[in-house]
Design an enzyme around this catalytic site. Structure first.
Site, PDB file in Angstrom:
ATOM      1  N   GLU A  25      -6.224   6.621  11.230  1.00 32.21           N
ATOM      2  CA  GLU A  25      -6.375   5.260  10.696  1.00 32.21           C
ATOM      3  C   GLU A  25      -6.137   4.229  11.802  1.00 32.21           C
ATOM      4  O   GLU A  25      -5.061   4.168  12.382  1.00 32.21           O
ATOM      5  CB  GLU A  25      -5.377   5.038   9.560  1.00 32.21           C
ATOM      6  CG  GLU A  25      -5.297   3.603   9.060  1.00 32.21           C
ATOM      7  CD  GLU A  25      -4.198   3.424   8.023  1.00 32.21           C
ATOM      8  OE1 GLU A  25      -4.209   4.147   7.009  1.00 32.21           O
ATOM      9  OE2 GLU A  25      -3.291   2.578   8.239  1.00 32.21           O
ATOM     10  N   GLU A  79     -10.872   6.442   0.304  1.00 32.43           N
ATOM     11  CA  GLU A  79      -9.482   6.111   0.025  1.00 32.43           C
ATOM     12  C   GLU A  79      -8.961   6.807  -1.229  1.00 32.43           C
ATOM     13  O   GLU A  79      -7.750   6.905  -1.438  1.00 32.43           O
ATOM     14  CB  GLU A  79      -9.324   4.598  -0.107  1.00 32.43           C
ATOM     15  CG  GLU A  79     -10.143   3.980  -1.222  1.00 32.43           C
ATOM     16  CD  GLU A  79     -10.030   2.466  -1.245  1.00 32.43           C
ATOM     17  OE1 GLU A  79      -9.283   1.927  -0.413  1.00 32.43           O
ATOM     18  OE2 GLU A  79     -10.667   1.831  -2.098  1.00 32.43           O
ATOM     19  N   HIS A 130       3.020   6.859   6.224  1.00 31.78           N
ATOM     20  CA  HIS A 130       3.316   5.469   6.531  1.00 31.78           C
ATOM     21  C   HIS A 130       3.158   4.610   5.287  1.00 31.78           C
ATOM     22  O   HIS A 130       2.637   5.055   4.264  1.00 31.78           O
ATOM     23  CB  HIS A 130       2.403   4.957   7.646  1.00 31.78           C
ATOM     24  CG  HIS A 130       0.940   5.118   7.370  1.00 31.78           C
ATOM     25  ND1 HIS A 130       0.283   6.323   7.523  1.00 31.78           N
ATOM     26  CD2 HIS A 130      -0.008   4.236   6.951  1.00 31.78           C
ATOM     27  CE1 HIS A 130      -0.991   6.186   7.211  1.00 31.78           C
ATOM     28  NE2 HIS A 130      -1.191   4.919   6.861  1.00 31.78           N
ATOM     29  N   HIS A 173     -29.271  -2.146  21.096  1.00 32.94           N
ATOM     30  CA  HIS A 173     -29.165  -3.235  20.135  1.00 32.94           C
ATOM     31  C   HIS A 173     -28.575  -4.457  20.828  1.00 32.94           C
ATOM     32  O   HIS A 173     -28.025  -4.362  21.920  1.00 32.94           O
ATOM     33  CB  HIS A 173     -28.288  -2.829  18.940  1.00 32.94           C
ATOM     34  CG  HIS A 173     -26.926  -2.333  19.316  1.00 32.94           C
ATOM     35  ND1 HIS A 173     -26.716  -1.076  19.837  1.00 32.94           N
ATOM     36  CD2 HIS A 173     -25.699  -2.921  19.285  1.00 32.94           C
ATOM     37  CE1 HIS A 173     -25.425  -0.903  20.082  1.00 32.94           C
ATOM     38  NE2 HIS A 173     -24.788  -2.009  19.774  1.00 32.94           N
ATOM     39  N   HIS A 223     -24.229   2.306  23.786  1.00 27.65           N
ATOM     40  CA  HIS A 223     -22.999   3.022  24.111  1.00 27.65           C
ATOM     41  C   HIS A 223     -23.344   4.492  24.341  1.00 27.65           C
ATOM     42  O   HIS A 223     -23.790   5.181  23.419  1.00 27.65           O
ATOM     43  CB  HIS A 223     -21.978   2.862  22.984  1.00 27.65           C
ATOM     44  CG  HIS A 223     -21.664   1.432  22.678  1.00 27.65           C
ATOM     45  ND1 HIS A 223     -20.835   0.670  23.460  1.00 27.65           N
ATOM     46  CD2 HIS A 223     -22.101   0.616  21.686  1.00 27.65           C
ATOM     47  CE1 HIS A 223     -20.760  -0.556  22.962  1.00 27.65           C
ATOM     48  NE2 HIS A 223     -21.522  -0.617  21.889  1.00 27.65           N
ATOM     49  N   ARG A 232       0.913  -1.151   0.000  1.00 27.30           N
ATOM     50  CA  ARG A 232       0.000   0.000   0.000  1.00 27.30           C
ATOM     51  C   ARG A 232       0.941   1.185   0.000  1.00 27.30           C
ATOM     52  O   ARG A 232       1.702   1.405   0.944  1.00 27.30           O
ATOM     53  CB  ARG A 232      -0.889  -0.017   1.249  1.00 27.30           C
ATOM     54  CG  ARG A 232      -1.719   1.273   1.424  1.00 27.30           C
ATOM     55  CD  ARG A 232      -2.695   1.447   0.284  1.00 27.30           C
ATOM     56  NE  ARG A 232      -3.653   2.521   0.540  1.00 27.30           N
ATOM     57  CZ  ARG A 232      -3.573   3.749   0.034  1.00 27.30           C
ATOM     58  NH1 ARG A 232      -2.537   4.058  -0.742  1.00 27.30           N
ATOM     59  NH2 ARG A 232      -4.500   4.636   0.293  1.00 27.30           N
ATOM     60  N   HIS A 251       1.936   6.941   2.048  1.00 29.72           N
ATOM     61  CA  HIS A 251       0.806   7.860   2.007  1.00 29.72           C
ATOM     62  C   HIS A 251       0.515   8.405   3.402  1.00 29.72           C
ATOM     63  O   HIS A 251       1.109   7.984   4.398  1.00 29.72           O
ATOM     64  CB  HIS A 251      -0.438   7.137   1.482  1.00 29.72           C
ATOM     65  CG  HIS A 251      -0.947   6.069   2.401  1.00 29.72           C
ATOM     66  ND1 HIS A 251      -0.347   4.838   2.542  1.00 29.72           N
ATOM     67  CD2 HIS A 251      -2.015   6.046   3.258  1.00 29.72           C
ATOM     68  CE1 HIS A 251      -0.989   4.101   3.428  1.00 29.72           C
ATOM     69  NE2 HIS A 251      -2.012   4.817   3.894  1.00 29.72           N
TER      70      HIS A 251
END
Length: 457
Positions: A175, A236, A214, A396, A352, A166, A169
């Site tokens: 991320e 992306e 990275h 949920h 949550h 990859r 970038h």
């Protein structure tokens, strides 16, 4: 001769007239119909097709009261119908039976479903795959384009073949990633010039803050990983790529900036390498461990976390293990739980209080009911490769509806992983208050627990 020619042409003209006239009868019908077909007329005719003779069978539990809401297994049912208990009716078609079989709670929802919540499900199998170069890998993504309500987080599923990269970038978004299978080498440099490199395998996690450049390279087994970003708008296609930076800055400027001659940039690749094959990484990671005067990224804020080596908490109905900033400090506001639910088990009803939940189903199949106040409830069926999304404080559960362990990932935007358990709340509230509110019997109240179970069987 002149008359002979005229006679000849007369024959040709006659033939053309006949040829042109031949289809006239077939073209006389008006494809748009006409006013004579509007409304009642004694000359109207209707089809006598009988739609009441459809052949079908019920799945186990389908004739029970609709509010019981048992899972309906349509996998072996030839012609499943939108019927539950006394509700619904037959469907003569047309329809796609495959959708009906994998989404039984859409075809015949529990009687407790009501109104319409957000669409909390996206199968990544419906996302368009972006193909890398020379069989080096691929990726596919989920964001607000396909799940408009999933505003807090987006996901990218990426595969790199052995040796595949990859490209170097960085992103505007943070991320967070978990390795689904295989292994890879990750590398980065922070804004202080400190360097980082590590090898991660199945079940391990990494995190790169916004703007930190990275790269990722698959090791000999190849790799697949799930990336989660802290922005539902993330794409992306908007990543900052090294090849694009070099392509869109003047070579004279690059020469000054890097201290090399302009001729050094004559062999630059076409921009947007994205995913591409490369030289296999050396076995010895130290051969790629470049360190400048700033040194390496301190271990306390390392970009990787070997989650695979963390034991899970074994529970009645499965297991759970958590990684959040309390154990992985650099991953600010990323908290996650890897949950395993045994067949027939249930990730208990919960919510949550501080974050939406972004969920990825890794193995097995299950279902979940999303409840949104005041009275909307929708039940969704999930399979491996699906993304789920449950808004903050919306309750949920996740029930295992298959014959193998159900494994899924819950990701929050929170400084620690937390949830509120329905069972614990009710069990920890005065029995008199609960009885006055829910009309539960004393026998039922005596069985309630004050402890959070998380996964039950």
């Amino acid at each position: 001769m002149m008359f002979k020619h005229l006679s000849y042409f007369s024959v040709i003209l006659s033939a053309l007239r006949v040829a042109n006239a031949a289809p006239a009868a077939t073209l006389s019908t008006n494809p748009r119909g006409g006013s004579g077909l509007v409304g009642y007329s004694p000359t109207n005719t209707i089809s006598n097709e009988n739609t009441e003779t459809i052949s079908y069978q019920f799945a186990p539990g389908q004739t029970q009261d609709a509010d019981i809401g048992a899972y309906l297994d349509f996998s072996a049912v030839a012609n499943p119908q939108p019927i539950r208990g006394e509700l619904g009716g037959t469907d003569p078609g047309p329809r796609n039976l495959n959708y009906a079989k994998i989404n039984p709670d859409k075809l015949a929802p529990p009687g407790t479903d009501s109104g319409a919540t957000i669409n909390a499900q996206w199968p990544l199998g419906l996302s368009s795959v972006k193909l890398g170069k020379d069989h080096a890998g691929w990726s596919r993504q989920e964001n607000i384009q396909v799940m408009p309500a999933a505003t807090q987080m987006a996901g990218v599923d990426m595969r790199l073949e052995a040796g595949g990269y990859r490209e170097l970038h960085w992103h505007v978004a943070a991320e967070w990633s978990i390795v689904l299978n295989g292994s890879c080498r990750i590398q980065g440099v922070n804004d202080d010039g400190q360097t980082f490199i590590d090898d991660v395998g199945k079940g391990d996690v990494w995190f790169f803050p916004p703007g930190i450049p990275h790269s990722i390279q698959a090791l000999d087994d190849g790799v697949e990983f799930m990336l989660v970003f802290d922005d539902g708008h993330f794409s992306e296609d908007n990543t900052f790529l090294a090849s694009e930076i070099f392509a869109h800055n003047p070579k004279e400027v690059l020469s000054k900036n890097l201290g090399v001659p302009v001729s050094a940039f004559q062999t630059l690749p076409s921009p947007n390498l994205f995913i591409f094959p490369g030289t296999p990484a050396p076995k010895d990671i130290e051969q790629q461990n470049v360190t400048g005067s700033a040194g390496t990224v301190p271990k306390a804020v390392s970009y990787s976390y070997h989650f695979s080596e963390q034991p899970a908490e074994e529970l009645e109905g499965g297991s759970v293990k958590i990684v959040d900033p309390l154990s992985f400090p650099i991953a600010k506001d990323f908290s996650a739980a890897l949950v395993t639910v045994k067949p027939g088990g249930l990730r208990e009803i919960h919510w949550h209080p501080t974050s939406d939940e972004w969920t990825f189903f890794i193995q097995g199949q299950g279902r979940a009911t999303l409840f949104t106040p005041p009275s909307d409830a929708t039940t969704f069926d999930f399979m491996a490769g699906d993304v789920g999304y449950f808004p903050k404080s919306n309750s949920h559960y996740v029930e295992n509806t298959g014959n193998e362990d159900l494994v899924f990932l819950e990701v929050l935007q929170a400084d620690h992983f937390s949830d509120v358990s329905l069972a614990q709340w009710v069990g920890s509230t005065s029995k008199q208050i609960v009885q006055d509110t829910l009309k539960l019997s004393n026998e039922t109240l005596s069985q309630l627990s004050t402890e959070k179970k998380t996964v039950v069987l």
